[in-house]
Scaffold this motif. Structure first.
Motif, PDB file in Angstrom:
ATOM      1  N   LEU A 121       0.831  -1.199   0.000  1.00 41.45           N
ATOM      2  CA  LEU A 121       0.000   0.000   0.000  1.00 41.45           C
ATOM      3  C   LEU A 121       0.867   1.250   0.000  1.00 41.45           C
ATOM      4  N   ALA A 122       1.881   1.274   0.854  1.00 44.90           N
ATOM      5  CA  ALA A 122       2.711   2.466   1.001  1.00 44.90           C
ATOM      6  C   ALA A 122       3.389   2.866  -0.304  1.00 44.90           C
ATOM      7  N   ASP A 123       3.827   1.900  -1.106  1.00 44.39           N
ATOM      8  CA  ASP A 123       4.538   2.247  -2.336  1.00 44.39           C
ATOM      9  C   ASP A 123       3.613   2.396  -3.543  1.00 44.39           C
ATOM     10  N   MET A 124       2.295   2.429  -3.289  1.00 48.05           N
ATOM     11  CA  MET A 124       1.293   2.677  -4.337  1.00 48.05           C
ATOM     12  C   MET A 124       1.358   1.634  -5.446  1.00 48.05           C
ATOM     13  N   ARG A 125       1.668   0.399  -5.055  1.00 49.14           N
ATOM     14  CA  ARG A 125       1.920  -0.655  -6.040  1.00 49.14           C
ATOM     15  C   ARG A 125       0.729  -0.894  -6.963  1.00 49.14           C
ATOM     16  N   ALA A 126      -0.470  -0.949  -6.390  1.00 49.99           N
ATOM     17  CA  ALA A 126      -1.646  -1.247  -7.199  1.00 49.99           C
ATOM     18  C   ALA A 126      -1.930  -0.130  -8.200  1.00 49.99           C
ATOM     19  N   LEU A 127      -1.873   1.131  -7.739  1.00 50.73           N
ATOM     20  CA  LEU A 127      -2.149   2.249  -8.639  1.00 50.73           C
ATOM     21  C   LEU A 127      -1.065   2.373  -9.704  1.00 50.73           C
ATOM     22  N   ARG A 128       0.174   2.144  -9.327  1.00 44.55           N
ATOM     23  CA  ARG A 128       1.255   2.153 -10.314  1.00 44.55           C
ATOM     24  C   ARG A 128       0.983   1.146 -11.429  1.00 44.55           C
ATOM     25  N   SER A 129       0.540  -0.037 -11.030  1.00 37.87           N
ATOM     26  CA  SER A 129       0.285  -1.082 -12.008  1.00 37.87           C
ATOM     27  C   SER A 129      -0.849  -0.698 -12.953  1.00 37.87           C
ATOM     28  N   VAL A 130      -1.898  -0.100 -12.399  1.00 40.20           N
ATOM     29  CA  VAL A 130      -3.038   0.307 -13.227  1.00 40.20           C
ATOM     30  C   VAL A 130      -2.610   1.340 -14.261  1.00 40.20           C
ATOM     31  N   ILE A 131      -1.909   2.376 -13.808  1.00 38.34           N
ATOM     32  CA  ILE A 131      -1.534   3.461 -14.720  1.00 38.34           C
ATOM     33  C   ILE A 131      -0.504   2.992 -15.742  1.00 38.34           C
ATOM     34  N   ALA A 132       0.477   2.210 -15.291  1.00 43.52           N
ATOM     35  CA  ALA A 132       1.494   1.712 -16.218  1.00 43.52           C
ATOM     36  C   ALA A 132       0.874   0.834 -17.301  1.00 43.52           C
ATOM     37  N   GLY A 133      -0.194   0.120 -16.951  1.00 42.04           N
ATOM     38  CA  GLY A 133      -0.817  -0.790 -17.902  1.00 42.04           C
ATOM     39  C   GLY A 133      -1.884  -0.170 -18.783  1.00 42.04           C
ATOM     40  N   THR A 134      -2.294   1.072 -18.484  1.00 41.56           N
ATOM     41  CA  THR A 134      -3.406   1.663 -19.244  1.00 41.56           C
ATOM     42  C   THR A 134      -3.067   2.979 -19.939  1.00 41.56           C
ATOM     43  N   ILE A 135      -2.007   3.665 -19.515  1.00 41.96           N
ATOM     44  CA  ILE A 135      -1.661   4.959 -20.114  1.00 41.96           C
ATOM     45  C   ILE A 135      -0.243   4.891 -20.655  1.00 41.96           C
ATOM     46  N   ASP A 136      -0.091   5.195 -21.944  1.00 37.33           N
ATOM     47  CA  ASP A 136       1.228   5.211 -22.577  1.00 37.33           C
ATOM     48  C   ASP A 136       1.819   6.615 -22.418  1.00 37.33           C
ATOM     49  N   ARG A 161       4.687  21.809  -6.875  1.00 36.25           N
ATOM     50  CA  ARG A 161       5.640  21.524  -7.944  1.00 36.25           C
ATOM     51  C   ARG A 161       4.842  21.079  -9.158  1.00 36.25           C
ATOM     52  N   LEU A 162       5.093  21.721 -10.284  1.00 37.24           N
ATOM     53  CA  LEU A 162       4.382  21.388 -11.508  1.00 37.24           C
ATOM     54  C   LEU A 162       5.265  20.534 -12.414  1.00 37.24           C
ATOM     55  N   PHE A 163       4.677  19.483 -12.947  1.00 36.79           N
ATOM     56  CA  PHE A 163       5.319  18.635 -13.944  1.00 36.79           C
ATOM     57  C   PHE A 163       4.589  18.869 -15.262  1.00 36.79           C
ATOM     58  N   GLU A 164       5.341  18.922 -16.346  1.00 38.98           N
ATOM     59  CA  GLU A 164       4.745  19.272 -17.626  1.00 38.98           C
ATOM     60  C   GLU A 164       5.250  18.369 -18.741  1.00 38.98           C
ATOM     61  N   GLY A 165       4.392  18.142 -19.733  1.00 38.23           N
ATOM     62  CA  GLY A 165       4.786  17.446 -20.949  1.00 38.23           C
ATOM     63  C   GLY A 165       5.441  16.115 -20.696  1.00 38.23           C
ATOM     64  N   ASP A 166       6.574  15.869 -21.388  1.00 37.47           N
ATOM     65  CA  ASP A 166       7.236  14.580 -21.246  1.00 37.47           C
ATOM     66  C   ASP A 166       7.991  14.463 -19.925  1.00 37.47           C
ATOM     67  N   GLY A 167       7.940  15.518 -19.087  1.00 40.21           N
ATOM     68  CA  GLY A 167       8.468  15.415 -17.737  1.00 40.21           C
ATOM     69  C   GLY A 167       7.505  14.734 -16.786  1.00 40.21           C
ATOM     70  N   ILE A 168       6.327  14.405 -17.290  1.00 38.18           N
ATOM     71  CA  ILE A 168       5.328  13.706 -16.479  1.00 38.18           C
ATOM     72  C   ILE A 168       5.595  12.203 -16.584  1.00 38.18           C
ATOM     73  N   THR A 169       6.250  11.684 -15.588  1.00 36.54           N
ATOM     74  CA  THR A 169       6.592  10.272 -15.504  1.00 36.54           C
ATOM     75  C   THR A 169       5.578   9.546 -14.625  1.00 36.54           C
ATOM     76  N   LEU A 170       5.735   8.238 -14.526  1.00 32.27           N
ATOM     77  CA  LEU A 170       4.877   7.474 -13.631  1.00 32.27           C
ATOM     78  C   LEU A 170       5.072   7.947 -12.193  1.00 32.27           C
ATOM     79  N   ASP A 171       6.297   8.233 -11.809  1.00 34.81           N
ATOM     80  CA  ASP A 171       6.550   8.749 -10.465  1.00 34.81           C
ATOM     81  C   ASP A 171       5.838  10.079 -10.238  1.00 34.81           C
ATOM     82  N   ALA A 172       5.852  10.950 -11.233  1.00 35.28           N
ATOM     83  CA  ALA A 172       5.182  12.249 -11.098  1.00 35.28           C
ATOM     84  C   ALA A 172       3.680  12.077 -10.896  1.00 35.28           C
TER      85      ALA A 172
END
Length: 340
Positions: A121-136, A161-172
């Motif tokens: 839960l703490a490392d957001m594993r489930a949400l990371r998996s969802v986003i990595a698998g559905t958004i390119d 802190r604002l993230f923009e464009g291709d600076g928007i990573t999964l971590d962001a």
């Protein structure tokens, strides 16, 4: 500089709110169905996730691609939800729903005590998996991608802190959605981050200074207004969170509408004021009752219901105000006492 009196190009500001992001999905879906031309997007938390799906989907396949991308994200959220087995039948629902809602409220209150000791839960594993698998996310670097701005909050200073464009990573994206009661802070470039809703929910300024944008539509998820106060711990906590996550938006919109009022009176003195005066502001507000529904409930029945509610409210807003897009602002002050 782009003439803001030309055909309307929308800057879409997407507020966050956990599972209530499905309401935001419905609002976006209805706007796309109406033919809205999206020129830029900003978002926080669930709004950031919706924004990423929207922008990458537009690159993948235009309006149809964006609508499909949003549905793919939310269907995957529901399919992987730990609550997926609790979508009751019509017969059992009226009996079991109150118990589930009480359980979710208790879990929210207790989460600050057990979440730090639950690694998955703490490392957001489930949400990371969802986003990595559905958004390119690689599609954000595509020249055709409209600008996307998402917010996170620096734990050390409380600043946005604002993230923009291709600076928007999964971590962001994870940083933008990192609720401290549930998740450990997300480290990026040596700094720790929490949910963007604390500092910019959603970030409006990047849309104001984007000269491609003629109209800003704020898709609000957490209503400003609420019903009579409830003295239960869960209700108090929920209302405190709602006020906290709306405070930044209220201040930002209040300052912006005040500046626009001044700009309209003094536009001849400075061309920059004329640009600000010409920008048209709109906000689609959710019903007050949405504030009383758990933001942790990720069952498909609830997600689909909130999506449909968002579509219905956006449809009603378009029927009343749609003709104003490209012509005039429909938000000149904040609703009720929030405008004071």
């Amino acid at each position: 500089m782009t003439d803001r009196s030309s055909a309307p190009r929308i800057g879409l500001a997407l507020q966050g709110g956990g599972a209530h992001g499905a309401y935001g999905w419905g609002v976006i879906d209805r706007l796309l169905e109406d033919g809205a031309e999206i020129a830029a997007v900003s978002g926080a938390s669930a709004g950031a996730l919706n924004g990423a799906a929207l922008v990458t989907g537009l690159v993948e396949g235009g309006t149809d691609g964006a609508r499909a991308a949003l549905e793919r994200v939310w269907r995957t959220v529901a399919a992987r939800s730990p609550l997926s087995g609790f979508d009751w039948s019509a017969l059992a629902g009226p009996w079991m729903e109150p118990w589930l809602r009480h359980g979710l409220e208790a879990a929210k209150l207790a989460s600050r005590y057990f979440a730090p000791f639950t690694p998955g839960l703490a490392d957001m594993r489930a949400l990371r998996s969802v986003i990595a698998g559905t958004i390119d996310l690689d599609r954000l670097a595509d020249p055709r991608a409209v600008p996307l701005h998402i917010s996170a909050t620096k734990v050390a200073t409380g600043a946005a802190r604002l993230f923009e464009g291709d600076g928007i990573t999964l971590d962001a994206l994870m940083a933008s959605a990192c609720l401290p009661d549930l998740f450990a802070p997300v480290e990026i470039d040596g700094e720790f981050h929490w949910d963007g809703g604390f500092s910019a929910n959603p970030p409006v300024e990047p849309l104001v200074i984007d000269d491609r944008v003629t109209d800003i539509i704020v898709a609000q998820i957490t209503p400003f207004a609420a019903g009579p106060p409830d003295r239960t711990p869960a209700a108090i906590t929920r209302r405190i969170n709602d006020i906290t996550f709306n405070a930044v938006l209220a201040r930002e919109l209040g300052a912006l509408t005040a500046m626009q009022s001044i700009a309209r009176d003094t536009a001849d003195a400075d061309p920059r004021l004329a640009v600000l005066a010409a920008l048209r502001l709109h906000m689609i507000e959710p019903p007050a009752t949405l504030g009383g529904i758990s933001k942790l409930d990720t069952r498909w029945s609830q997600i689909a219901w909130m999506r449909d509610l968002g579509r219905d409210h956006a449809g009603a807003w378009l029927a009343e105000h749609g003709a104003a897009i490209g012509c005039r602002s429909t938000l000149d002050a904040l609703p009720g006492e929030m405008a004071a």
